[in-house]
Design an enzyme around this catalytic site. Structure first.
Site, PDB file in Angstrom:
ATOM      1  N   SER A 136       0.873  -1.185   0.000  1.00  0.00           N
ATOM      2  CA  SER A 136       0.000   0.000   0.000  1.00  0.00           C
ATOM      3  C   SER A 136       0.903   1.225   0.000  1.00  0.00           C
ATOM      4  CB  SER A 136      -0.860  -0.021   1.272  1.00  0.00           C
ATOM      5  OG  SER A 136      -1.468   1.235   1.473  1.00  0.00           O
ATOM      6  N   TYR A 170      -2.357  -0.795  10.201  1.00  0.00           N
ATOM      7  CA  TYR A 170      -2.414  -1.168   8.777  1.00  0.00           C
ATOM      8  C   TYR A 170      -1.135  -0.715   8.069  1.00  0.00           C
ATOM      9  CZ  TYR A 170      -3.977  -1.223   3.880  1.00  0.00           C
ATOM     10  OH  TYR A 170      -4.069  -1.436   2.520  1.00  0.00           O
TER      11      TYR A 170
HETATM   12  P1  NDP Z   1     -11.337  -6.040   0.622  1.00  0.00           P
HETATM   13  O1  NDP Z   1     -11.581  -5.669   2.027  1.00  0.00           O
HETATM   14  O2  NDP Z   1     -12.358  -5.708  -0.406  1.00  0.00           O
HETATM   15  O3  NDP Z   1     -11.004  -7.607   0.533  1.00  0.00           O
HETATM   16  C1  NDP Z   1     -10.111  -8.151   1.452  1.00  0.00           C
HETATM   17  C2  NDP Z   1     -10.090  -9.641   1.295  1.00  0.00           C
HETATM   18  O4  NDP Z   1      -9.301 -10.194   2.353  1.00  0.00           O
HETATM   19  C3  NDP Z   1     -11.470 -10.271   1.391  1.00  0.00           C
HETATM   20  O5  NDP Z   1     -11.571 -11.351   0.519  1.00  0.00           O
HETATM   21  C4  NDP Z   1     -11.503 -10.728   2.841  1.00  0.00           C
HETATM   22  O6  NDP Z   1     -12.379 -11.799   3.112  1.00  0.00           O
HETATM   23  C5  NDP Z   1     -10.051 -11.193   2.997  1.00  0.00           C
HETATM   24  N1  NDP Z   1      -9.724 -11.354   4.395  1.00  0.00           N
HETATM   25  C6  NDP Z   1      -9.728 -10.414   5.359  1.00  0.00           C
HETATM   26  N2  NDP Z   1      -9.448 -10.965   6.536  1.00  0.00           N
HETATM   27  C7  NDP Z   1      -9.263 -12.292   6.328  1.00  0.00           C
HETATM   28  C8  NDP Z   1      -8.980 -13.391   7.162  1.00  0.00           C
HETATM   29  N3  NDP Z   1      -8.859 -13.255   8.489  1.00  0.00           N
HETATM   30  N4  NDP Z   1      -8.853 -14.619   6.622  1.00  0.00           N
HETATM   31  C9  NDP Z   1      -9.014 -14.792   5.289  1.00  0.00           C
HETATM   32  N5  NDP Z   1      -9.308 -13.785   4.430  1.00  0.00           N
HETATM   33  C10 NDP Z   1      -9.437 -12.549   4.962  1.00  0.00           C
HETATM   34  O7  NDP Z   1      -9.940  -5.375   0.245  1.00  0.00           O
HETATM   35  P2  NDP Z   1      -9.285  -4.970  -1.158  1.00  0.00           P
HETATM   36  O8  NDP Z   1      -9.704  -5.914  -2.211  1.00  0.00           O
HETATM   37  O9  NDP Z   1      -9.466  -3.534  -1.338  1.00  0.00           O
HETATM   38  O10 NDP Z   1      -7.745  -5.178  -0.800  1.00  0.00           O
HETATM   39  C11 NDP Z   1      -6.963  -6.236  -1.295  1.00  0.00           C
HETATM   40  C12 NDP Z   1      -5.525  -5.934  -0.959  1.00  0.00           C
HETATM   41  O11 NDP Z   1      -5.125  -4.709  -1.584  1.00  0.00           O
HETATM   42  C13 NDP Z   1      -5.261  -5.745   0.538  1.00  0.00           C
HETATM   43  O12 NDP Z   1      -4.017  -6.310   0.861  1.00  0.00           O
HETATM   44  C14 NDP Z   1      -5.205  -4.237   0.695  1.00  0.00           C
HETATM   45  O13 NDP Z   1      -4.429  -3.867   1.794  1.00  0.00           O
HETATM   46  C15 NDP Z   1      -4.564  -3.835  -0.618  1.00  0.00           C
HETATM   47  N6  NDP Z   1      -4.810  -2.447  -1.001  1.00  0.00           N
HETATM   48  C16 NDP Z   1      -6.059  -2.047  -1.403  1.00  0.00           C
HETATM   49  C17 NDP Z   1      -6.267  -0.749  -1.810  1.00  0.00           C
HETATM   50  C18 NDP Z   1      -7.603  -0.262  -2.287  1.00  0.00           C
HETATM   51  O14 NDP Z   1      -7.722   0.924  -2.627  1.00  0.00           O
HETATM   52  N7  NDP Z   1      -8.619  -1.103  -2.353  1.00  0.00           N
HETATM   53  C19 NDP Z   1      -5.175   0.245  -1.798  1.00  0.00           C
HETATM   54  C20 NDP Z   1      -3.894  -0.281  -1.365  1.00  0.00           C
HETATM   55  C21 NDP Z   1      -3.746  -1.590  -0.985  1.00  0.00           C
HETATM   56  P3  NDP Z   1     -13.934 -11.575   3.543  1.00  0.00           P
HETATM   57  O15 NDP Z   1     -14.700 -11.593   2.246  1.00  0.00           O
HETATM   58  O16 NDP Z   1     -14.237 -12.733   4.394  1.00  0.00           O
HETATM   59  O17 NDP Z   1     -14.009 -10.263   4.266  1.00  0.00           O
END
Ligand code: NDP
Length: 250
Positions: free
Chosen positions: A157, A170
């Site tokens: 990020s 985070y």
């Molecule tokens: P979302 O919150 O939309 O999705 C996160 C995913 O991680 C979901 O599938 C969620 O599952 C899963 N997850 C969270 N906790 C757990 C757990 N304990 N065990 C298993 N799975 C888990 O996030 P994004 O798609 O936006 O983010 C994806 C990546 O990109 C992350 O690493 C984020 O930090 C990074 N990122 C995103 C940005 C953005 O603008 N969107 C910007 C910079 C970085 P569940 O469906 O069960 O919640």
């Protein structure tokens, strides 16, 4: 540093013959990457904690005619080291090698000053974003060593490269993610076929982004689907030689 060259487009069978594991596949960026990699010919192993969402993605992938995916229901927040050891041996019974690993799952956690950050929330965030990432990587390395050209992507990020107020655990977890990438890349560089990089997606219209910026118009950010080529590129042999880099999708 940018990822895929501007003009790069994956071939229809760009990832054919590869097996990839993607964490956080149930929604957001992870779901879009999983579907796109499957459509590019990969067998995708969908890891997440929400089994019904994973099953729904499984059905969607099957409808495209892509290779049959696998589902790995596991909560990264509560899984122990033994769980990861068992998981990797179970996976090893059904595949001969692992070609790619995308660490995508993350928690956002509280957006608060460090002075007001709740300690148990901090621990939970480090468990999902850092400790589980380390344990899953370590236990899957032997299967990845069996692939002729393997690729690991750690999802970073902007706040994991420059700290900003109120991004708390985070941001710290993403600095740790970058550190894990750098150390592992340095260790594997001379001795292994595994390349290791980090990727900052930039602002993407997902549930996490909408939670972090509730006042923002979500439509100002690209959809996850608009960016998937960067992950396909990093999972494909087209990115051979890209190693130890902190990359950005936008
Ligand atoms: P979302 O919150 O939309 O999705 C996160 C995913 O991680 C979901 O599938 C969620 O599952 C899963 N997850 C969270 N906790 C757990 C757990 N304990 N065990 C298993 N799975 C888990 O996030 P994004 O798609 O936006 O983010 C994806 C990546 O990109 C992350 O690493 C984020 O930090 C990074 N990122 C995103 C940005 C953005 O603008 N969107 C910007 C910079 C970085 P569940 O469906 O069960 O919640």
């Amino acid at each position: 540093m940018p990822v895929a060259p501007d003009s790069w487009e994956p071939a229809a069978s760009e990832l054919s013959g590869k097996t990839l594991l993607i964490t956080g596949a149930s929604e957001g960026i992870g779901r879009a990457i999983s579907l796109a990699c499957a459509e590019a010919g990969a067998e995708v192993l969908l890891l997440g904690r929400n089994e019904s969402r994973l099953e729904s993605l499984y059905d969607t992938i099957m409808r495209t005619g892509a290779p049959t995916p696998g589902i790995i229901p596991i909560d990264l927040g509560s899984a122990t080291y033994d769980d990861f050891v068992n998981l990797s041996s179970t996976i090893a019974q059904s595949i001969t090698r692992l070609d790619g690993l995308v660490h995508n799952a993350s928690l956002l956690g509280d957006r608060k000053p460090i002075a007001q950050t709740n300690a148990s929330g901090w621990h939970q965030l480090m468990q999902v974003n850092v400790n589980a990432t380390f344990m899953l990587t370590q236990t899957l390395l032997p299967l990845m060593e069996l692939a002729p050209k393997a690729s690991i992507v750690f999802t970073s990020s902007g706040v994991g490269r420059r700290g900003r107020a109120y991004w708390g655990g985070y941001a710290v977890s993403k600095f740790a993610t970058e550190g894990l990438m750098e150390v592992l890349a340095d260790e594997l560089g001379a001795t292994s076929n595994i390349r290791v990089n980090s990727l900052n997606p930039g602002a993407v219209n997902t549930a996490m982004r909408r939670a972090a910026y509730p006042a923002e118009n979500p439509d100002t950010n690209p959809s996850p689907e608009a960016l998937v080529n960067h992950w396909i590129y990093l999972m494909s042999d087209a990115s051979e030689g890209v190693h130890g880099c902190a990359l950005s999708a936008q």
